[in-house]
Motif scaffolding. Sequence first.
Motif, PDB file in Angstrom:
ATOM      1  N   ASP A  11       0.809  -1.221   0.000  1.00  0.00           N
ATOM      2  CA  ASP A  11       0.000   0.000   0.000  1.00  0.00           C
ATOM      3  C   ASP A  11       0.840   1.267   0.000  1.00  0.00           C
ATOM      4  O   ASP A  11       0.666   2.140  -0.860  1.00  0.00           O
ATOM      5  N   SER A 144      -1.942   8.730   4.732  1.00  0.00           N
ATOM      6  CA  SER A 144      -2.947   7.773   4.281  1.00  0.00           C
ATOM      7  C   SER A 144      -2.537   7.227   2.923  1.00  0.00           C
ATOM      8  O   SER A 144      -2.529   7.954   1.924  1.00  0.00           O
ATOM      9  N   ASP A 146      -4.133   5.136   1.062  1.00  0.00           N
ATOM     10  CA  ASP A 146      -5.276   5.130   0.133  1.00  0.00           C
ATOM     11  C   ASP A 146      -5.442   6.493  -0.535  1.00  0.00           C
ATOM     12  O   ASP A 146      -5.652   6.578  -1.746  1.00  0.00           O
ATOM     13  N   ARG A 147      -5.364   7.539   0.253  1.00  0.00           N
ATOM     14  CA  ARG A 147      -5.543   8.878  -0.312  1.00  0.00           C
ATOM     15  C   ARG A 147      -4.382   9.254  -1.230  1.00  0.00           C
ATOM     16  O   ARG A 147      -4.575   9.833  -2.301  1.00  0.00           O
ATOM     17  N   ASN A 150      -4.545   7.636  -4.670  1.00  0.00           N
ATOM     18  CA  ASN A 150      -5.621   8.087  -5.554  1.00  0.00           C
ATOM     19  C   ASN A 150      -5.205   9.409  -6.199  1.00  0.00           C
ATOM     20  O   ASN A 150      -5.330  10.472  -5.596  1.00  0.00           O
ATOM     21  N   GLY A 207     -10.089   7.437  12.436  1.00  0.00           N
ATOM     22  CA  GLY A 207     -10.842   7.007  11.272  1.00  0.00           C
ATOM     23  C   GLY A 207     -11.858   5.938  11.583  1.00  0.00           C
ATOM     24  O   GLY A 207     -12.925   5.872  10.962  1.00  0.00           O
ATOM     25  N   HIS A 214     -11.601   8.363   7.566  1.00  0.00           N
ATOM     26  CA  HIS A 214     -10.917   7.096   7.305  1.00  0.00           C
ATOM     27  C   HIS A 214      -9.544   7.289   6.680  1.00  0.00           C
ATOM     28  O   HIS A 214      -8.680   6.408   6.772  1.00  0.00           O
ATOM     29  N   ASP A 215      -9.320   8.430   6.038  1.00  0.00           N
ATOM     30  CA  ASP A 215      -7.996   8.707   5.458  1.00  0.00           C
ATOM     31  C   ASP A 215      -7.420   9.989   6.047  1.00  0.00           C
ATOM     32  O   ASP A 215      -6.817  10.804   5.367  1.00  0.00           O
TER      33      ASP A 215
END
Length: 221
Positions: A11, A144, A146-147, A150, A207, A214-215
């Motif tokens: 990740d 984060s 995930d953020r 993206n 989060g 969450h991020d």
Amino acid sequence: MRISLLGGTGDIGEALALRWAYDTHHEVVIGSRDPERARTKAEEYETELRSRDVDRKVTGFANGMAADRGDVVVLAVPPYQVAELVESVAEKLSDTVLVSPAVGMSRDEEGLHYNPPDVGSVTQLVDAVAPEGVPVVGAFHALSADRLANLDLAVDIDTVLVGDDPDAKDQVARLTTDIEGVRPLDGGGLANAPEVEAMTPLLVNLGTYNDGLHDAGVKFQ
């Protein structure tokens, strides 16, 4: 500058690889225990970048070969793997800056809790096993993944850097600034790594217990 992300198929490795490849002209190298997996993920990252009209070469190798190619080597692996990984590529780390984003954590029914190794922090553990003369910088702990991964999302976050070698810390700070929307802040020496790393479980717990976080990241003002 050539940046090698060992464990760059996970990740945080993916997030940093994509952002450096998207926002900069630095050469990005992906490392993995499985060189075929590294090459496959590198191709996936290239495809993601091309979908945004960014033609950037990302290469994949076994961890040792990736480490040998890096001016800066990021240990994008879980905390329980960092010591073994550093030892396995030690002979490839001359003239390299090692960067550690890993955080030791444990989980119970209430959430995540900071769980550092006996030496005080994962960053200090990396420093303890790194070859003599190879500087270690702790960075990117509370981002984060995930953020960051993206590329459609803008980021506006801080990351705290710790290290005992000023030149190495400056080098990592410059690479951090190259990622649009990420600001490096100097957190002092490696002895301060526990305080920095401990922010990560806090953010994850926020989060878990709060909608829309969450991020979550950190911005100091």
